[in-house]
Design a protein around this motif. Structure first.
Motif, mmCIF file in Angstrom:
data_model
loop_
_atom_site.group_PDB
_atom_site.id
_atom_site.type_symbol
_atom_site.label_atom_id
_atom_site.label_comp_id
_atom_site.label_asym_id
_atom_site.label_seq_id
_atom_site.Cartn_x
_atom_site.Cartn_y
_atom_site.Cartn_z
ATOM 1 N N GLN A 1 0.831 -1.189 0.000
ATOM 2 C CA GLN A 1 0.000 0.000 0.000
ATOM 3 C C GLN A 1 0.869 1.243 0.000
ATOM 4 N N ASP A 2 0.402 2.267 -0.644
ATOM 5 C CA ASP A 2 1.097 3.541 -0.684
ATOM 6 C C ASP A 2 0.758 4.304 0.597
ATOM 7 N N VAL A 3 1.743 4.427 1.475
ATOM 8 C CA VAL A 3 1.518 5.043 2.776
ATOM 9 C C VAL A 3 1.130 6.508 2.630
ATOM 10 N N ASP A 4 1.776 7.228 1.729
ATOM 11 C CA ASP A 4 1.439 8.638 1.545
ATOM 12 C C ASP A 4 0.005 8.818 1.042
ATOM 13 N N ALA A 5 -0.456 7.902 0.213
ATOM 14 C CA ALA A 5 -1.844 7.987 -0.268
ATOM 15 C C ALA A 5 -2.825 7.758 0.876
ATOM 16 N N ILE A 6 -2.495 6.852 1.793
ATOM 17 C CA ILE A 6 -3.354 6.596 2.951
ATOM 18 C C ILE A 6 -3.396 7.828 3.848
ATOM 19 N N LYS A 7 -2.236 8.450 4.069
ATOM 20 C CA LYS A 7 -2.186 9.670 4.886
ATOM 21 C C LYS A 7 -2.986 10.789 4.233
ATOM 22 N N GLN A 8 -2.847 10.908 2.929
ATOM 23 C CA GLN A 8 -3.564 11.961 2.204
ATOM 24 C C GLN A 8 -5.075 11.753 2.288
ATOM 25 N N ARG A 9 -5.514 10.512 2.122
ATOM 26 C CA ARG A 9 -6.935 10.210 2.204
ATOM 27 C C ARG A 9 -7.463 10.447 3.623
ATOM 28 N N GLY A 10 -6.652 10.116 4.647
ATOM 29 C CA GLY A 10 -7.049 10.367 6.030
ATOM 30 C C GLY A 10 -7.231 11.843 6.313
ATOM 31 N N TRP A 11 -6.362 12.661 5.736
ATOM 32 C CA TRP A 11 -6.479 14.110 5.937
ATOM 33 C C TRP A 11 -7.706 14.659 5.230
ATOM 34 N N ARG A 12 -7.919 14.229 4.005
ATOM 35 C CA ARG A 12 -9.042 14.758 3.226
ATOM 36 C C ARG A 12 -10.396 14.289 3.749
ATOM 37 N N ASP A 13 -10.467 13.033 4.177
ATOM 38 C CA ASP A 13 -11.752 12.471 4.591
ATOM 39 C C ASP A 13 -12.096 12.769 6.053
ATOM 40 N N GLN A 14 -11.086 12.688 6.941
ATOM 41 C CA GLN A 14 -11.371 12.758 8.369
ATOM 42 C C GLN A 14 -10.592 13.851 9.101
ATOM 43 N N ARG A 15 -9.815 14.627 8.357
ATOM 44 C CA ARG A 15 -9.013 15.710 8.939
ATOM 45 C C ARG A 15 -8.029 15.172 9.981
ATOM 46 N N ILE A 16 -7.463 13.990 9.727
ATOM 47 C CA ILE A 16 -6.444 13.396 10.588
ATOM 48 C C ILE A 16 -5.095 13.624 9.923
ATOM 49 N N LEU A 17 -4.187 14.236 10.650
ATOM 50 C CA LEU A 17 -2.863 14.540 10.114
ATOM 51 C C LEU A 17 -1.836 13.600 10.728
ATOM 52 N N VAL A 18 -1.107 12.902 9.876
ATOM 53 C CA VAL A 18 -0.033 12.024 10.309
ATOM 54 C C VAL A 18 1.246 12.580 9.707
ATOM 55 N N VAL A 19 2.114 13.079 10.578
ATOM 56 C CA VAL A 19 3.347 13.694 10.091
ATOM 57 C C VAL A 19 4.489 13.360 11.044
ATOM 58 N N SER A 20 5.642 13.123 10.486
ATOM 59 C CA SER A 20 6.829 12.856 11.274
ATOM 60 C C SER A 20 7.644 14.135 11.407
ATOM 61 N N PRO A 21 8.199 14.396 12.579
ATOM 62 C CA PRO A 21 9.055 15.571 12.712
ATOM 63 C C PRO A 21 10.353 15.434 11.915
ATOM 64 N N ASP A 22 10.605 14.264 11.371
ATOM 65 C CA ASP A 22 11.793 14.039 10.549
ATOM 66 C C ASP A 22 11.501 14.165 9.059
ATOM 67 N N ASP A 23 10.287 14.549 8.698
ATOM 68 C CA ASP A 23 9.899 14.658 7.294
ATOM 69 C C ASP A 23 10.718 15.744 6.608
ATOM 70 N N GLU A 24 11.398 15.373 5.546
ATOM 71 C CA GLU A 24 12.281 16.301 4.832
ATOM 72 C C GLU A 24 11.530 17.402 4.097
ATOM 73 N N ARG A 25 10.233 17.225 3.906
ATOM 74 C CA ARG A 25 9.451 18.253 3.219
ATOM 75 C C ARG A 25 9.170 19.459 4.104
ATOM 76 N N LEU A 26 9.395 19.311 5.409
ATOM 77 C CA LEU A 26 9.169 20.396 6.352
ATOM 78 C C LEU A 26 10.467 21.156 6.593
ATOM 79 N N ASP A 27 10.344 22.461 6.818
ATOM 80 C CA ASP A 27 11.551 23.218 7.187
ATOM 81 C C ASP A 27 11.762 23.078 8.692
#
Length: 69
Positions: free
Chosen positions: A20-46
């Motif tokens: 399963q594509d983990v990022d797609a699951i996270k994206q769907r969770g945010w869009r459908d249920q407003r649940i945010l799953v984020v790691s403080p080590d995510d390189e996309r964040l400053d």
């Protein structure tokens, strides 16, 4: 005349989990249920965003976890 021997198919093969594509699951969770799953080590964040995520996590769930500084 040679008769080919049938290959044995392991019955456990059908229980192989689907990848399963983990990022797609996270994206769907945010869009459908407003649940945010984020790691403080995510390189996309400053740095500021990672620090904010860490502080929120510590406030809600207590200090701990691993740090990679």
């Amino acid at each position: 005349m040679k008769i080919p021997t049938p290959q044995y198919r392991c019955p456990l093969g059908r229980f192989r989990p689907d990848v399963q594509d983990v990022d797609a699951i996270k994206q769907r969770g945010w869009r459908d249920q407003r649940i945010l799953v984020v790691s403080p080590d995510d390189e996309r964040l400053d740095w500021m965003e990672r620090e904010l995520v860490r502080q929120i996590g510590e406030r809600l769930y207590g200090a701990g976890g691993r740090r990679h500084d």
